[in-house]
Scaffold this active site. Structure first.
Site: not given
Ligand code: PGA
Length: 250
Positions: A95, A9, A97, A167, A213, A11, A173
């Site tokens: 997601h 992903n 976000e 998640e 992560s 982003k 992140g």
């Molecule tokens: P990350 O993001 O691997 O940077 O923690 C995962 C995601 O938001 O899908």
């Protein structure tokens, strides 16, 4: 047997030229990989670059969001038909976000899931709790609510084709991964809830990823868990060597 699926992903990262550069380096590093499906979800503006570069390879791709309507006066939005025509196989929906910064509720996510499936796009449906939920011991309750809301009215045959992604928001992140046993526990719970909702055949078939992560050095341990069928990867999917190493966790 469920084939693991590792999805990047991206982003809001990478222009078209940067995507081309990534593909030039990434493709030879993952050539011949068969133990998992590899998916890249770039920004909309780089989909055509991935479509061209991934032709004839073992890489599928998808988008990070879409609108629930098929067309109309929705300035700035992109439809399922547009994604399908661009070659997408998958679309990430719900997601955290999107839920947090763009106000997407379970009801909105549910409409999007239905539209995606009706247009032969496979949703990667994300669920996950906030740190305060985990600390209050309400992880299962929160995740169950998101699942029931987002999957309302979806037939078993459609659920079985989807990908779910657990998640935990506190792990996205942050460099703070859920332990493999914590992730396995929630993902096994999600599978059981899918079973209660649409039956055990769909629960056995649906692939459930862990995200938050995931890095090359923790992927193998997560993927060894019986209910974890892959990873949704943000940061570690942006760099070709690191993502290739993660894909080759075996
Ligand atoms: P990350 O993001 O691997 O940077 O923690 C995962 C995601 O938001 O899908």
């Amino acid at each position: 047997m469920r084939q693991p699926i590792i999805a990047g992903n991206w982003k809001m990262h990478k222009t078209g030229p940067e995507t081309q550069e990534f593909m030039t380096q990434f493709l030879p590093l993952v050539a011949g990989v068969e133990h998992c499906e590899i998916v890249l979800c770039p920004p909309y503006t780089a989909l055509s670059v991935i479509a061209a570069a991934s032709q004839g390879t073992n890489i599928a791709f998808g988008a990070q969001n879409m609108h629930w309507e098929l067309q109309g006066a929705f300035t700035g939005e992109v439809s399922a038909g547009m994604l399908k025509a661009a070659g997408c196989k998958y679309v990430i929906l719900g997601h955290s976000e999107r839920r947090e910064y763009f106000g997407e509720s379970d009801a909105v996510v549910n409409r999007k899931v239905k539209t995606a499936l009706a247009n032969a796009l496979l949703p990667i449906l994300c669920v996950g709790e906030k740190l305060e939920h985990r600390e209050a011991g309400s992880t299962q309750q929160v995740v169950k609510g998101q699942l029931l809301g987002s999957l309302a009215g979806i037939a078993a045959v459609d659920v079985s084709k989807m990908v779910l992604a657990y998640e935990p928001i506190w792990a996205i992140g942050t460099g703070r991964t859920a332990t493999s046993s914590d992730a396995e526990e929630v993902i096994a719970f999600i599978r059981a809830e899918v079973g209660a909702l649409v039956g055990s055949a769909a629960a056995e078939a649906v692939r459930i990823q862990y995200g938050g992560s995931v890095k090359p050095d923790n992927a193998a341990e997560l993927m060894a868990m019986p209910n974890i069928d892959g990873a949704l990867v943000g940061g570690a999917s942006l760099e070709p060597a690191s993502f290739a190493k993660l894909v080759r966790y075996k």
